[in-house]
Design a protein around this motif. Structure first.
Motif, PDB file in Angstrom:
ATOM      1  N   ALA A 197     -18.057   3.023 -24.781  1.00  0.00           N
ATOM      2  CA  ALA A 197     -16.670   2.909 -24.326  1.00  0.00           C
ATOM      3  C   ALA A 197     -16.199   1.456 -24.424  1.00  0.00           C
ATOM      4  N   LEU A 198     -14.978   1.279 -24.882  1.00  0.00           N
ATOM      5  CA  LEU A 198     -14.325  -0.034 -24.860  1.00  0.00           C
ATOM      6  C   LEU A 198     -13.292  -0.007 -23.745  1.00  0.00           C
ATOM      7  N   GLU A 199     -13.333  -0.999 -22.889  1.00  0.00           N
ATOM      8  CA  GLU A 199     -12.550  -0.973 -21.649  1.00  0.00           C
ATOM      9  C   GLU A 199     -11.585  -2.146 -21.582  1.00  0.00           C
ATOM     10  N   ASN A 200     -10.424  -1.910 -21.027  1.00  0.00           N
ATOM     11  CA  ASN A 200      -9.479  -2.980 -20.711  1.00  0.00           C
ATOM     12  C   ASN A 200      -8.618  -2.528 -19.531  1.00  0.00           C
ATOM     13  N   THR A 201      -7.631  -3.310 -19.180  1.00  0.00           N
ATOM     14  CA  THR A 201      -6.698  -2.939 -18.125  1.00  0.00           C
ATOM     15  C   THR A 201      -5.265  -3.228 -18.585  1.00  0.00           C
ATOM     16  N   PHE A 202      -4.326  -2.496 -18.001  1.00  0.00           N
ATOM     17  CA  PHE A 202      -2.919  -2.855 -18.121  1.00  0.00           C
ATOM     18  C   PHE A 202      -2.338  -2.934 -16.720  1.00  0.00           C
ATOM     19  N   CYS A 203      -1.260  -3.665 -16.567  1.00  0.00           N
ATOM     20  CA  CYS A 203      -0.657  -3.883 -15.259  1.00  0.00           C
ATOM     21  C   CYS A 203       0.619  -3.055 -15.112  1.00  0.00           C
ATOM     22  N   TYR A 204       0.663  -2.249 -14.060  1.00  0.00           N
ATOM     23  CA  TYR A 204       1.899  -1.579 -13.642  1.00  0.00           C
ATOM     24  C   TYR A 204       2.535  -2.530 -12.631  1.00  0.00           C
ATOM     25  N   VAL A 205       3.499  -3.297 -13.080  1.00  0.00           N
ATOM     26  CA  VAL A 205       4.011  -4.439 -12.336  1.00  0.00           C
ATOM     27  C   VAL A 205       4.571  -3.998 -10.979  1.00  0.00           C
ATOM     28  N   PRO A 206       4.173  -4.667  -9.891  1.00  0.00           N
ATOM     29  CA  PRO A 206       4.702  -4.277  -8.578  1.00  0.00           C
ATOM     30  C   PRO A 206       6.211  -4.486  -8.483  1.00  0.00           C
ATOM     31  N   VAL A 207       6.925  -3.433  -8.147  1.00  0.00           N
ATOM     32  CA  VAL A 207       8.373  -3.489  -7.941  1.00  0.00           C
ATOM     33  C   VAL A 207       8.694  -2.722  -6.658  1.00  0.00           C
ATOM     34  N   THR A 208       9.318  -3.397  -5.716  1.00  0.00           N
ATOM     35  CA  THR A 208       9.711  -2.774  -4.455  1.00  0.00           C
ATOM     36  C   THR A 208      11.175  -2.366  -4.549  1.00  0.00           C
ATOM     37  N   ALA A 209      11.446  -1.082  -4.346  1.00  0.00           N
ATOM     38  CA  ALA A 209      12.809  -0.573  -4.508  1.00  0.00           C
ATOM     39  C   ALA A 209      13.010   0.654  -3.635  1.00  0.00           C
ATOM     40  N   PHE A 210      14.275   0.928  -3.305  1.00  0.00           N
ATOM     41  CA  PHE A 210      14.566   2.057  -2.429  1.00  0.00           C
ATOM     42  C   PHE A 210      15.917   2.653  -2.765  1.00  0.00           C
ATOM     43  N   ASP A 211      16.107   3.887  -2.316  1.00  0.00           N
ATOM     44  CA  ASP A 211      17.383   4.596  -2.356  1.00  0.00           C
ATOM     45  C   ASP A 211      17.810   4.891  -0.928  1.00  0.00           C
ATOM     46  N   ILE A 212      19.111   4.933  -0.673  1.00  0.00           N
ATOM     47  CA  ILE A 212      19.649   5.429   0.587  1.00  0.00           C
ATOM     48  C   ILE A 212      20.684   6.500   0.279  1.00  0.00           C
ATOM     49  N   ASP A 213      20.890   7.405   1.235  1.00  0.00           N
ATOM     50  CA  ASP A 213      21.821   8.517   1.007  1.00  0.00           C
ATOM     51  C   ASP A 213      23.130   8.332   1.762  1.00  0.00           C
ATOM     52  N   PHE A 214      23.460   7.081   2.102  1.00  0.00           N
ATOM     53  CA  PHE A 214      24.685   6.836   2.855  1.00  0.00           C
ATOM     54  C   PHE A 214      25.320   5.539   2.384  1.00  0.00           C
ATOM     55  N   CYS A 215      26.624   5.442   2.549  1.00  0.00           N
ATOM     56  CA  CYS A 215      27.349   4.211   2.215  1.00  0.00           C
ATOM     57  C   CYS A 215      28.124   3.688   3.426  1.00  0.00           C
ATOM     58  N   THR A 216      28.051   4.400   4.552  1.00  0.00           N
ATOM     59  CA  THR A 216      28.757   3.995   5.764  1.00  0.00           C
ATOM     60  C   THR A 216      27.900   4.341   6.974  1.00  0.00           C
ATOM     61  N   VAL A 217      27.890   3.457   7.953  1.00  0.00           N
ATOM     62  CA  VAL A 217      27.337   3.758   9.270  1.00  0.00           C
ATOM     63  C   VAL A 217      28.496   3.699  10.255  1.00  0.00           C
ATOM     64  N   ASN A 218      28.847   4.829  10.804  1.00  0.00           N
ATOM     65  CA  ASN A 218      29.971   4.913  11.732  1.00  0.00           C
ATOM     66  C   ASN A 218      29.414   5.068  13.147  1.00  0.00           C
ATOM     67  N   TYR A 219      29.561   4.020  13.949  1.00  0.00           N
ATOM     68  CA  TYR A 219      29.055   4.069  15.317  1.00  0.00           C
ATOM     69  C   TYR A 219      29.959   4.888  16.238  1.00  0.00           C
ATOM     70  N   GLY A 220      31.150   5.233  15.770  1.00  0.00           N
ATOM     71  CA  GLY A 220      32.048   6.055  16.561  1.00  0.00           C
ATOM     72  C   GLY A 220      32.578   5.326  17.793  1.00  0.00           C
ATOM     73  N   SER A 221      32.859   6.072  18.845  1.00  0.00           N
ATOM     74  CA  SER A 221      33.393   5.508  20.083  1.00  0.00           C
ATOM     75  C   SER A 221      32.267   4.844  20.874  1.00  0.00           C
TER      76      SER A 221
END
Length: 333
Positions: free
Chosen positions: A191-215
């Motif tokens: 076997a011939l062996e090597n490595t590749f890098c899956y570059v660390p990337v921190t990312a997120f999604d949110i499901d809202f565009c407003t926070v309404n605190y109300g009264s």
């Protein structure tokens, strides 16, 4: 006269199943074992590695797709020689293993099976491009010039390729790749062996565009609850990890037009991920808070937000909240 043929079926009887031993021996037919002369990995972009497009680092560096349910296609290449068959061996394959770090445990990911590239000019061009990009791992006895001039160009070795995907939340880090070859006499290459890098990337999604605190009442803390269901603008904030690292959420807000008094800000904010009060943080306007708990790979969770107004005039107030993320590098207990 018409003759009718009638088949009489025997009465069936229950018979207990019985196990028998099976044996096989894969034969070795002689000859020399094949040799994996060189190997490398590339993505489907024009620069062969989108994580290092200027090729400043040896080996392949790949970025995750940073989209929910996204896939990252990786191509695996090996140049194989065999004394009796040149490059026309029976099987070429690659075994891929996770990074051994806080996000991965070094486990086997998958095996990729190869196909021979029959066009010699194409094989030469692919090899030369990979050499120019510093992607290639060589067997200790061979170099780029020798492989090019005495093997690929002469057709005494062949280039093989296979491909498979990493998902958007496969753990970041160095993936170990073992390249194998088996000839038609069942001789295995080392076997011939090597490595590749899956570059660390921190990312997120949110499901809202407003926070309404109300009264809101003066001097009465109020929480707005999220949930764990990712549904656009349902009024219940949710966050999900679309990167390839563990992550912590960061949050900051302005004063939402409530201003300051002699004793300080007229409002205090709070936030937490999940429903454990121990993970709640409280912060002043213009200050950035990092939520203490982390979101794992492929994970999603609820976000809750609080407001406590100490002083303010009546009427609607408006402001801006900024959400971010930091990489969480601590290993889980």
């Amino acid at each position: 006269m018409m003759i009718l043929a009638v088949m009489v079926l025997p009465v069936s009887a229950a018979v207990s199943p019985q196990d028998v031993d099976t044996k096989a021996k894969i034969a070795t037919g002689g000859g020399c074992a094949p040799i994996v002369l060189a190997k490398w990995e590339a993505d489907t972009t024009g620069c062969l590695e989108d994580g290092d497009p200027t090729h400043a680092i040896n080996g392949s560096q790949f970025l995750p797709p940073v989209t929910y349910d996204g896939k990252k296609t990786i191509k695996y290449y090996s140049i194989v020689y065999d004394e009796e068959e040149n490059g026309n061996v029976n099987v070429v394959s690659w075994d891929i293993f996770q990074p051994n770090n806080c996000w991965g445990n070094g486990a086997f990911v998958y095996q990729v099976m190869g196909e021979k590239i029959t066009n010699k000019a194409e094989a030469v061009a692919l090899f030369q491009a990979a050499v120019d990009a510093n992607l290639v791992e060589f067997d200790d006895e061979y170099d780029a010039n020798l492989i090019l001039t005495e093997y690929l160009e002469k057709g005494t070795a062949a280039l093989w390729v296979g491909q498979s995907d990493l998902c958007y939340c496969s753990p970041a880090g160095d993936y170990r790749v073992e390249a194998f070859a088996v000839d038609h006499n069942n001789n295995w290459a080392c076997a011939l062996e090597n490595t590749f890098c899956y570059v660390p990337v921190t990312a997120f999604d949110i499901d809202f565009c407003t926070v309404n605190y109300g009264s809101v009442n003066i001097n009465e803390p109020k929480w707005i609850a999220g949930n764990t269901i990712f549904s656009e603008n349902d009024g219940r904030p949710t966050v999900r990890n679309i990167g390839n690292t563990y992550m912590q959420v960061t949050v900051e807000q302005d004063d939402m037009q409530l201003g300051e008094s002699l004793n300080g800000w007229n409002v205090k904010w709070g936030a937490r991920m999940g429903n454990d009060d121990a993970n709640a943080v409280y912060y002043d306007p213009e200050g950035c808070a990092t939520l203490p708990n982390y979101l794992g790979l492929c994970g999603q969770d609820e976000l809750d937000f609080s407001i406590e107004v100490y002083k303010g005039t009546t009427g609607e107030k408006c402001g801006t909240m900024t959400l971010g993320a930091e990489i969480w590098e601590c290993c889980p207990a």
